[in-house]
Write a protein that holds these residues in place. Sequence first.
Motif, PDB file in Angstrom:
ATOM      1  N   MET B 496       0.815  -1.218   0.000  1.00  9.50           N
ATOM      2  CA  MET B 496       0.000   0.000   0.000  1.00  9.50           C
ATOM      3  C   MET B 496       0.846   1.264   0.000  1.00  9.50           C
ATOM      4  O   MET B 496       0.330   2.358  -0.177  1.00  9.50           O
ATOM      5  N   CYS B 497       2.142   1.129   0.240  1.00 10.98           N
ATOM      6  CA  CYS B 497       3.000   2.313   0.389  1.00 10.98           C
ATOM      7  C   CYS B 497       3.150   3.029  -0.950  1.00 10.98           C
ATOM      8  O   CYS B 497       3.415   2.417  -1.978  1.00 10.98           O
ATOM      9  N   ASN B 498       2.976   4.375  -0.901  1.00 15.05           N
ATOM     10  CA  ASN B 498       3.120   5.182  -2.114  1.00 15.05           C
ATOM     11  C   ASN B 498       4.550   5.672  -2.307  1.00 15.05           C
ATOM     12  O   ASN B 498       4.879   6.229  -3.330  1.00 15.05           O
ATOM     13  N   GLY B 499       5.356   5.578  -1.264  1.00 19.12           N
ATOM     14  CA  GLY B 499       6.712   6.137  -1.345  1.00 19.12           C
ATOM     15  C   GLY B 499       6.734   7.639  -1.243  1.00 19.12           C
ATOM     16  O   GLY B 499       7.648   8.289  -1.727  1.00 19.12           O
ATOM     17  N   CYS B 500       5.731   8.244  -0.588  1.00 19.29           N
ATOM     18  CA  CYS B 500       5.597   9.709  -0.611  1.00 19.29           C
ATOM     19  C   CYS B 500       6.489  10.428   0.391  1.00 19.29           C
ATOM     20  O   CYS B 500       6.604  11.644   0.354  1.00 19.29           O
ATOM     21  N   SER B 501       7.099   9.697   1.339  1.00 24.28           N
ATOM     22  CA  SER B 501       7.997  10.305   2.333  1.00 24.28           C
ATOM     23  C   SER B 501       7.297  11.062   3.448  1.00 24.28           C
ATOM     24  O   SER B 501       7.971  11.674   4.269  1.00 24.28           O
ATOM     25  N   GLN B 527       7.499  -4.403 -11.211  1.00 25.31           N
ATOM     26  CA  GLN B 527       7.556  -2.948 -11.195  1.00 25.31           C
ATOM     27  C   GLN B 527       8.452  -2.523 -10.040  1.00 25.31           C
ATOM     28  O   GLN B 527       8.389  -3.106  -8.957  1.00 25.31           O
ATOM     29  N   LEU B 528       9.269  -1.502 -10.305  1.00 27.71           N
ATOM     30  CA  LEU B 528      10.145  -0.980  -9.274  1.00 27.71           C
ATOM     31  C   LEU B 528       9.389   0.124  -8.535  1.00 27.71           C
ATOM     32  O   LEU B 528       8.939   1.084  -9.151  1.00 27.71           O
ATOM     33  N   ARG B 529       9.221  -0.038  -7.215  1.00 22.40           N
ATOM     34  CA  ARG B 529       8.508   0.998  -6.480  1.00 22.40           C
ATOM     35  C   ARG B 529       9.292   1.433  -5.270  1.00 22.40           C
ATOM     36  O   ARG B 529       9.975   0.644  -4.633  1.00 22.40           O
ATOM     37  N   ARG B 530       9.155   2.734  -4.953  1.00 22.46           N
ATOM     38  CA  ARG B 530       9.822   3.290  -3.790  1.00 22.46           C
ATOM     39  C   ARG B 530       8.933   3.019  -2.587  1.00 22.46           C
ATOM     40  O   ARG B 530       7.787   3.490  -2.557  1.00 22.46           O
ATOM     41  N   SER B 551      -2.205   6.616   2.818  1.00 24.62           N
ATOM     42  CA  SER B 551      -2.884   5.408   2.348  1.00 24.62           C
ATOM     43  C   SER B 551      -3.127   4.407   3.470  1.00 24.62           C
ATOM     44  O   SER B 551      -3.728   3.370   3.238  1.00 24.62           O
TER      45      SER B 551
END
Lengths: 267, 574
Positions: B496-501, B527-530, B551
């Motif tokens: 669920m992590c968006n990588g938004c910091s 897919q590579l996700r932050r 999220s």
Amino acid sequence: MQGMMIARAKELLQDGTVNRVLGWQAGEFAYDITPAVFETAEELDAGFVYNAFCGNNLSKYLIKETKKDGKVLVFLKPCDTYSFNQLLTEHRFDREKVYAIGIPCEGKTSGEMLKAKGVSGITGIDEDGDSITVHTVYGDQGFNRSDVLEERCLTCKSKKHVAYDELIGEDGEVLDSHRFDMVAKLEAMTPDERFAFWRSQLSKCIRCNACRNVCPACSCEKCVFDNPESGIAQKAAADSFEENMFQIIRAFHVAGRCTDCGECSRA
Amino acid sequence: MLEVANIREQCSWIHKDKATATEKAIILGRAAIAKVQLNAPLTAGESPVVKRALVIGGGIAGIQTALDIAEAGFDVDIVEKQPTIGGKMAQIDKTFPTLDCAACILTPKMVECSQNEKVHIYAYSEVEEVKGFVGNFTVKIKKKARYVDENKCTGCGDCTTKCPMKNVPNEFNLGLDTRRAVYIPFAQAVPKVATIDPNYCNMLKNGKCGLCAKVCGAGAIDYKQKDQYIEEQYGAIVVATGYNPIKLDKFEEFGYSLSKDVVTSLELERLMNAAGPTGGTLLRPSDGKHPHTIVFVQCVGSRDTSGCGKPYCSKICCMYTAKHAMLIREKYPDTEVYVFYIDVRTPGKNFDEFYRRAVEQYGVHYIKGMVGKVAPRANGKIMVQASDLLMDEQLHIEADLVVLAAAIEPDKSARPLATMLTASMDTNDFFTEAHPKLRPVESPTAGIFLSGVCQGPKDIPETVSQASAAAAKVIGLLVKDKLTTNPCVAHCNELMCNGCSSCERVCPYGAITYSDKEFRMPDRTTQLRRVASVNPAVCQGCGACTVACPSGAMDLNGFSNSQIMAEVDAICQK
């Protein structure tokens, strides 16, 4: 403007700077504009449009487009550049994979706005400064731009681009937009009045999720409204107030991240 | 599974109305029941411990801590920003309440540090960056260029006598005399190597001179030396950054900037020290004459709520002023000594006896009252106007020397350091302890310990005991092979992590890091996700990330989002 944009997009495709172009194309009707990706000069010639109907904020689409290989060209109106920057600070896309061209915007109209003025059978639109000419199957009709502007454009906050690799046309200024006038009015209300106001506003919601889907701040991998574990997921509302909660929860989720692009009001 | 509905502290003890309190108790019970149903087993994690300690600051606090840690068999590094360790105690002449010479008891400890193979001294160095967490810190140390090779320099001092730049203010003697551009701060400096001051050295500034390189038999001078950066791993960090007397330019009434004969107490220490600018004879800085009337003013900037000084008591001034007064009366019985005080505070073993001796045996004039005005006269005398509150009269004293007991404040390097360490400070820039009574030498940040005045004003005996206490805590940490981590920590649902910091920005402990990870998508592509990950050894379970996460990917073990919602529902339920 549309011609210049297509020409520049072709150049950038040609010299390999970008692999794809993110722009707009007409849907079933001329006023029914949707975001679209173009990969060749032919596709651009055939489908790319930019006119007074092109209100869609393209920045959110970059999240998906930058996941693909190669670089994407995106056209950004001034208000879109704010969402662009917000998404960038949240690491939602890779800046290296985007070539952004800032384009001017004098304010957008929509099929609904024109239909409300009694226009029907729309086949196209032209703009020239403050005047807008709508082509219909019944002939052309002229309007003052300010008479047919979308609600969000009436309080336009800025004509200035805050992020771009290059600009087509002149950059504008940040405007004195009066967009907080309504906030002042809300603050002047008594709590009861305010409660009634919001109940009435929120009662319009049919929970179609269109505002969420179009919102650049609503870009979560998994939205809380789609997550049964969150306890607030989409389900039949037990009462009208529960339905209202959708808007309230969404407002809290985008607080501090909303850039006031107004896409939700358009959707 | 266990949940506690705290109806004692949170209900019955604080409410007077029995009926509503009972209602509240029922609600609290209901909330706990709602929560316990969603409880999941908690398991504590483990993290390794690097068996090496870092001590920041090489004063008596840092020295004592380092020696005690080394004694237990652990490697310890001291980072000291000055060219030599020793700190303030090296500048002090005598120590209360025993009046033994500070250097005589300090310098053997300094030498012990340099000789102990477990202790490594990074002098003339500063901490640049701190990463990591308890048991596993990575620290970047900047070793400033001395322009002298520490390994070659023998400390013979030839360069310091030949250098033509003679008028450099000597900071070790607080600017009361001068040194050369290449210098060794004092005879017993550790490490005993010369340092070139780049602000004054002609060779470094203009490329002309080079005399020190010529006279140096060891060939240690290196004008091209650069700052070096060293990265080292530590299991524990001790802060011992110490203090400085405050600047007195805001206190115009005491005329510190108007007359050379108005000095601070630390300056008086140098004026009375045998290795000081006057060779230990107390002389006026202005004309080199013996002072016959000396006025001491206590609480200059201490207990000051006017905004010019510090609101706290500096704690050491009463005792060192009594020491100064006593030493002067002992050595120069023809001198009249006045001490103006708000009240005299002497808590400590043999402290009050010491002060009583100054008054009764040595005849120091203690006067309750504050000095209103210190005005230098053209004839070299200093007029002191003060009030005697007990006699209710105004006093005018013609003094030769005025000594101001300036308040002490934490060293300026402490605040940026606290930021690096994510250790908390109070409004006065003293480091806060984890508990004022029961955990006085630990910072609330795990693995960070406090030693000496950086935590609050204290004298040498107290500093040394705290230094040893901090060492004991460090040893207790370093003997462990693994640390058990708090199980109530946050974790991230990567799907669920968006990588938004957002979480990284609100985390007060720096426990959250981001990395790119490959995910298999429903359509069988990758897919590579932050995505965020929480370091369970650093996370303190505050839960700030769980509410910042848009999220809901962040959740807290033991206090999950769903548990809290269940509690709220239970409370709101009629």
